[in-house]
Design a protein around this motif. Sequence first.
Motif, PDB file in Angstrom:
ATOM      1  N   ARG A   1      -7.982   8.312   3.735  1.00 28.06           N
ATOM      2  CA  ARG A   1      -6.576   8.539   3.445  1.00 28.06           C
ATOM      3  C   ARG A   1      -6.304   8.151   1.997  1.00 28.06           C
ATOM      4  O   ARG A   1      -6.775   7.113   1.520  1.00 28.06           O
TER       5      ARG A   1
ATOM      6  N   ILE B   1       1.175   5.450   0.126  1.00 27.31           N
ATOM      7  CA  ILE B   1       0.473   6.639   0.599  1.00 27.31           C
ATOM      8  C   ILE B   1       0.746   7.783  -0.360  1.00 27.31           C
ATOM      9  O   ILE B   1       1.900   8.139  -0.609  1.00 27.31           O
TER      10      ILE B   1
ATOM     11  N   VAL C   1       4.310   9.407  -4.177  1.00 27.12           N
ATOM     12  CA  VAL C   1       4.014   8.491  -3.080  1.00 27.12           C
ATOM     13  C   VAL C   1       5.191   8.429  -2.108  1.00 27.12           C
ATOM     14  O   VAL C   1       6.337   8.637  -2.494  1.00 27.12           O
TER      15      VAL C   1
ATOM     16  N   LYS D   1       0.850  -1.192   0.000  1.00 27.96           N
ATOM     17  CA  LYS D   1       0.000   0.000   0.000  1.00 27.96           C
ATOM     18  C   LYS D   1       0.886   1.242   0.000  1.00 27.96           C
ATOM     19  O   LYS D   1       1.786   1.376   0.820  1.00 27.96           O
TER      20      LYS D   1
ATOM     21  N   THR E   1      -4.551   6.514  -0.763  1.00 30.42           N
ATOM     22  CA  THR E   1      -3.593   5.437  -0.976  1.00 30.42           C
ATOM     23  C   THR E   1      -3.765   4.885  -2.379  1.00 30.42           C
ATOM     24  O   THR E   1      -4.809   5.077  -3.023  1.00 30.42           O
ATOM     25  N   CYS E   2      -2.724   4.200  -2.838  1.00 34.14           N
ATOM     26  CA  CYS E   2      -2.789   3.555  -4.146  1.00 34.14           C
ATOM     27  C   CYS E   2      -1.930   2.302  -4.107  1.00 34.14           C
ATOM     28  O   CYS E   2      -1.250   2.031  -3.123  1.00 34.14           O
ATOM     29  N   ASN E   3      -1.974   1.536  -5.181  1.00 32.22           N
ATOM     30  CA  ASN E   3      -1.078   0.404  -5.358  1.00 32.22           C
ATOM     31  C   ASN E   3      -0.687   0.335  -6.832  1.00 32.22           C
ATOM     32  O   ASN E   3      -1.317   0.953  -7.679  1.00 32.22           O
TER      33      ASN E   3
END
Length: 141
Positions: free
Chosen positions: A59, A41, A112, A39, A61-63
């Motif tokens: 929050r 941020i 990120v 994960k 978040t990305c992947n």
Amino acid sequence: MLVNVSYNNKEAIRKIDDAVGKPFTLKQRWAMGGIGSPKLIITETSVEIRNLLILDNNRDTCNIEMRPDGIIVGFRSLLESYALVIPYYKLSMYKGEASVYSIYRDHHFIKVESDTKAVQKFFKKILGYKADNAPTSIEDL
């Protein structure tokens, strides 16, 4: 290209597969040691992505998913899932500040945090795969 992938849309899946290739097979995933990031941020984004992320109070978040010809950065806003599809030939990655990676595609970007060793190792894996599978340049001949 920024795509809403919340629904099973065959046209969107075809466009994504054309841009970055079909997903790796299970055997390839195992040999590579995984193709997905932990994960991540999000610290900063381009305007179009920011407009999607500010719709909810969660929050940000990305992947990232690796594909044979590019990466897919996935994130959620409200109840929708979005994907930023980036072929390797359009991918630019920078490590700016002490623990921030920047991912660029044309006018879209996502920054990120890279505060853990796992995140840093994954970004090295992406850059290594991109370099190993890049087409031969004229200088190499």
